[in-house]
Design an enzyme around this catalytic site. Structure first.
Site, PDB file in Angstrom:
ATOM      1  N   ASN A  20       0.808  -1.176   0.053  1.00 16.34           N
ATOM      2  CA  ASN A  20      -0.254   0.092  -0.005  1.00 16.34           C
ATOM      3  C   ASN A  20       0.814   1.147   0.105  1.00 16.34           C
ATOM      4  OD1 ASN A  20      -2.554   1.747   0.659  1.00 16.34           O
ATOM      5  ND2 ASN A  20      -1.113   2.243   2.137  1.00 16.34           N
ATOM      6  N   GLU A  21       1.022   1.901  -1.052  1.00  9.29           N
ATOM      7  CA  GLU A  21       1.638   3.247  -1.257  1.00  9.29           C
ATOM      8  C   GLU A  21       3.183   3.431  -1.161  1.00  9.29           C
ATOM      9  OE1 GLU A  21      -0.845   6.130   1.160  1.00  9.29           O
ATOM     10  OE2 GLU A  21      -2.504   5.888  -0.132  1.00  9.29           O
ATOM     11  N   ASP A  22       3.549   2.301  -1.076  1.00 11.02           N
ATOM     12  CA  ASP A  22       5.132   2.310  -1.129  1.00 11.02           C
ATOM     13  C   ASP A  22       5.568   3.001  -2.326  1.00 11.02           C
ATOM     14  OD1 ASP A  22       4.694   1.064   1.471  1.00 11.02           O
ATOM     15  OD2 ASP A  22       5.777  -0.762   0.880  1.00 11.02           O
ATOM     16  N   SER A  38      -0.216  -0.737  -4.786  1.00 16.29           N
ATOM     17  CA  SER A  38      -1.365  -0.095  -4.787  1.00 16.29           C
ATOM     18  C   SER A  38      -1.216   1.365  -4.334  1.00 16.29           C
ATOM     19  CB  SER A  38      -2.835  -0.738  -4.228  1.00 16.29           C
ATOM     20  OG  SER A  38      -3.978   0.197  -4.119  1.00 16.29           O
ATOM     21  N   HIS A  75      -4.968   6.004  -6.132  1.00 16.28           N
ATOM     22  CA  HIS A  75      -5.448   6.823  -4.801  1.00 16.28           C
ATOM     23  C   HIS A  75      -5.734   8.203  -5.076  1.00 16.28           C
ATOM     24  CE1 HIS A  75      -3.662   3.028  -2.196  1.00 16.28           C
ATOM     25  NE2 HIS A  75      -4.323   2.859  -3.312  1.00 16.28           N
TER      26      HIS A  75
END
Length: 843
Positions: free
Chosen positions: A431-433, A486, A503
């Site tokens: 997530n968002e790395d 993501s 996102h």
């Protein structure tokens, strides 16, 4: 031969602060699984950290190490059998001692452990099991100090968290407290056996025309002697009826067989068909005696992610059993900061609520946990597809050899544990790395395809997401779809709206755009977006115990909103759109109106785009749930009380939904000058797989008088295309002639009114919404169900009913226009109960 037996060690535990050597340091543990905060509360040593500012007075727990102890009797061990100590999960730095001897050390919360203790239990009678849980907060900081060359950057929490394989939200997030749990967070047991089925799985090959399916069933066997005298009997069943039986011998330690199923019943997401689950069972036998038996349920289905070039860029949508599915749903965070609080029943209620709200996908977010079996079982049975993140979130993760080895074991273990669930349709690396990589300027050359070279850059975590994890998925579930992160799309910038998932946080965060244009900001698949709202007053009453603190900007309320800058963001969206208030109950309601409108504008537009060559493949709002009683982006709060946004989303995601909207006029940048004209559009969306014929009506109703200002537009015999969008009509509003009015759209199919939508002039703050003439009449009543009729003389905006525990309303956050009575069913409200309170805009 001894048959498999197990002895769960849930009782008889005690615990203490590891540094406390006093004789009365030991305290009782009510039951295991547990975490230390629960056990301290049970002993009166800790106030509920969810109440008031108690999180602060619980911080000392985070900085301690803890020891758990159990004295147990050695179970009977038949000749030829061994005894194993099994931990399904230890949180997190655990040293396990049996009778004073170290038998296991663990540093990964997401792994199970098995230890052969046969020799250690040579002596009959009592044995002492002791587990030291070292302080994860301090160990993480030590690890960070030991690796100064790594670039420790990320969003949320202490970046030292990146060094530890523990639920990352325990370090605090922008919706949750800092509660560093420790303990035996999953079941611990003794297993006694001579032979055991250690794994059972299936591989399903479904014919393209769905006429037949070939099921390969495999069992991995562990024996305490020679295994070649065992046989495995596989049984395939459907709804309790046996449909196949095969006997297989062991090839090494694996037994395999195949079943051919004619005209199989498929597993479908809710709203598209049945959630059929087959059961595969295997019995391990020797000389007609059963040594062990295991069963698992699975579904027959295909799941694809379709990424292909098109006029919008490159698609990103899901295809299940050959059917394209718009994935309306939500993101999921752990449902409690103290994970062992969550029961299977609570998991089930969350997932059932999603189905009631016409949501078909849940995204298990990468800063929490690989969820409990009961979570995925509920998704399988209810028909909610799972987007499964691996547990990496908002950071640049380190890759020293020991942590890579641990991550590989973690990935393979959880892939094996969860691979039979048909609901899981995608595995995602993090997530968002990649957003951290972009914002921190870390090295990422997508053209470089050498994994070893990635380890030498300042973004070594790429090795995990683009090498280690996809390799593990390919090894354990070859048919599964893997996506590196993501958001992510072909190595391009993560805000690229033409590829991958996105996102979209430029509403609320970022540039703080108007929510009325949310649909213009999306991408090919919108896997995060959100708007905060306060929970209902009953939830605030739970954690705000002092009446003097019950005002919108109180210290306690601010403390329970962990989002940076939440004051100015909430204020911005309120002041831009609504007449503000300082009374807490009204303020709560106003924030909920903003959240409901935001979600409606996003989902309504993105679902419409589905019909434009799959321009938008899905939308997963941030977030479905909370981990404690708080103010957040959740559309359902910690106590399972839906906010108005839940109902707004539900209506937009119905199988048939109608949409009407006038073009956006940004009053904030035009000196609040009204537009001279406005275009409007009317359309219908359908997730049905067949064409239907409908009747569409559009009315123009004065907000001031409740009367029609134009003749209604009616379209009979409208052909509504399946699984897409049907554009009905467009027109122009002349503001020089027309007074402020709503556009009220309705859709009938086969004589039944199936969908409504109402478009309002924006912003609401310019409208006089007094004297609406709202009437609510109870037209039927039984002991546990009531039906209300809603009507109004003038248009009503966002009628919201009170949420009570064990009471469910069929709809809320409702717009009502004259001449269109609506009906709401209330279940669980008894005759003797007070009627539900309600609010509407301008009340």
């Amino acid at each position: 031969m001894g048959a498999f037996t197990q002895h769960v060690l849930s009782e008889g535990w005690s615990f203490k602060d590891s540094g406390d050597q006093s004789p009365d340091a030991w305290l009782s543990v009510p039951t295991v699984p547990s975490v230390v905060h629960q056990d301290l509360q049970a002993n009166g040593k800790l106030d509920d950290p969810f109440i008031g500012l108690n999180e602060l007075s619980a911080r000392w727990v985070n900085e301690k190490s803890w020891t758990y102890r159990n004295v147990f009797q050695k179970p009977t061990v038949p000749a030829g059998s061994s005894i194993f100590l099994v931990f399904d999960g230890l949180d997190t730095f655990a040293k396990v001692k049996l009778d004073g001897q170290v038998i296991l050390e663990s540093d990964n919360m997401f792994l199970a452990h098995r230890v052969d203790i046969t020799k250690a239990l040579d002596v009959e009678g009592e044995h002492t099991l002791e587990i030291d849980f070292d302080c994860a907060l301090l160990r993480a900081r030590e690890l960070r100090k030991q690796h100064p060359d790594h670039k420790w950057v990320g969003f949320n929490g202490d970046t030292a968290r990146l060094s530890v394989r523990k639920a990352q939200y325990h370090w605090g997030w922008d919706w949750g407290p800092v509660l560093m749990t420790a303990g035996i967070w999953k079941e611990v047991r003794l297993e006694v056996y001579s032979a055991k089925i250690s794994d059972l799985w299936t591989e399903v090959h479904l014919a393209e025309d769905h006429s037949k399916a070939r099921i390969t069933a495999a069992a991995e066997v562990e024996t305490q002697g020679t295994g070649n005298s065992y046989k495995a009997t596989f049984t395939l069943s459907l709804q309790g009826q046996q449909i196949g039986k095969e006997v297989a011998t062991l090839d090494g330690n694996v037994a395999k067989t195949t079943f051919d199923v004619q005209e199989p019943s498929l597993w479908w997401p809710n709203g598209y068909g049945d959630q059929t689950l087959y059961e595969i069972s295997v019995s391990l036998e020797k000389e007609e005696e059963q040594a062990h038996q295991v069963s698992k349920k699975f579904g027959i289905r295909t799941a694809e992610v379709i990424q292909r070039p098109d006029k919008h860029g490159k698609s990103f949508f899901f295809r299940i059993n050959g059917v394209d599915i718009f994935c309306g749903g939500a993101c999921w965070i752990p449902a409690d900061s103290l994970l062992t609080n969550i029961t299977p029943d609570r998991y089930r209620k969350w997932i059932e609520l999603m189905a009631v709200g016409h949501q078909v996908m849940i995204r298990v977010w990468g800063g929490g946990i690989y969820e409990d079996e009961s979570f995925y079982q509920a998704c399988d049975e209810v028909g909610v597809m799972v987007w499964q993140d691996f547990m990496f979130g908002c950071g640049n993760y380190p890759t020293w050899p020991e942590i890579l080895e641990s991550i590989e074991k973690e990935a393979e273990y959880n892939l094996r544990r969860l691979r039979h669930h048909p609901s899981i349709v995608i595995w995602v690396g993090n997530n968002e790395d990649y957003q951290v990589q972009e914002q921190q300027g870390l090295t990422y050359n997508y053209a470089d395809k050498d994994p070893e070279s990635w380890l030498k850059t300042d973004f070594p975590a790429r090795y995990i997401y683009e090498h280690l994890l996809p390799k593990a998925v390919q090894k354990i579930i070859p048919s599964a779809y893997y996506h590196p992160g993501s958001p992510w799309g072909d190595g391009k910038i993560t805000s690229d709206p033409t590829v991958g998932d996105m996102h979209q946080w430029n509403v609320w965060h970022g540039t703080q755009e108007k929510y009325q244009i949310f649909d213009t900001l999306g991408g090919r698949f919108n896997s995060e977006f959100g708007m905060e709202a306060f929970p209902h007053m009953s939830t605030i009453d739970h954690f705000v115990t002092n009446e003097a603190d019950k005002y919108p900007q109180s210290h306690v309320l601010d403390f329970h909103n962990k989002a940076d800058g939440h004051e100015r963001r909430i204020a911005t969206y309120l002041v831009e759109n609504l007449r503000t208030a300082t009374d807490l109950e009204v303020y709560i309601y106003l924030t909920q109106v903003v959240q409901a409108e935001t979600m409606m504008f996003g989902y309504r537009g993105w679902r419409r785009q589905w019909g434009d060559e799959r321009h938008c493949g899905g939308a997963l709002l941030w977030q479905l749930n909370d981990c404690w009683p708080t103010i957040s982006w959740a559309i359902v709060d910690y106590f399972l009380r839906p906010k108005p946004a839940f109902y707004a989303v539900s209506r937009v995601l119905k199988p048939l939904a109608i949409g009407v909207r006038r073009e956006h006029h940004d009053w904030s940048v035009s000196h609040a000058q009204p537009p001279k004209t406005s275009k409007y559009e009317l359309w219908v969306v359908s997730s049905l797989l067949k064409e239907v014929i409908g009747k569409v009506e559009l009315r123009f109703i004065s907000i001031k008088t409740g009367l029609a200002i134009h003749e209604s537009i009616v379209r009979e015999n409208v052909t509504i295309v399946p699984n897409g969008t049907t554009n009905i009509l467009d027109g122009v509003i002349d503001h020089a002639v027309d007074e402020p009015h709503v556009l009220a759209a309705r859709l009938w199919v086969d004589g039944e009114l199936v969908a409504r939508d109402v478009d309002w002039p924006q912003p609401f703050k310019y409208l006089d919404l007094s004297d609406r003439g709202l009437e609510i009449t109870r037209i039927s009543k039984t002991e546990s169900e009531q039906v209300l009729e809603l009507s109004a003389r003038k248009p009503v905006k966002c009628l919201v009913f009170e949420e009570r525990d064990n009471v469910r309303v069929s709809d809320s956050a409702i717009d009502i226009v004259p001449g269109d009575e609506q009906f709401v069913t209330i279940k669980g409200l008894k005759r003797s109960d007070a009627p539900l309170k309600y609010k509407f805009l301008g009340q």
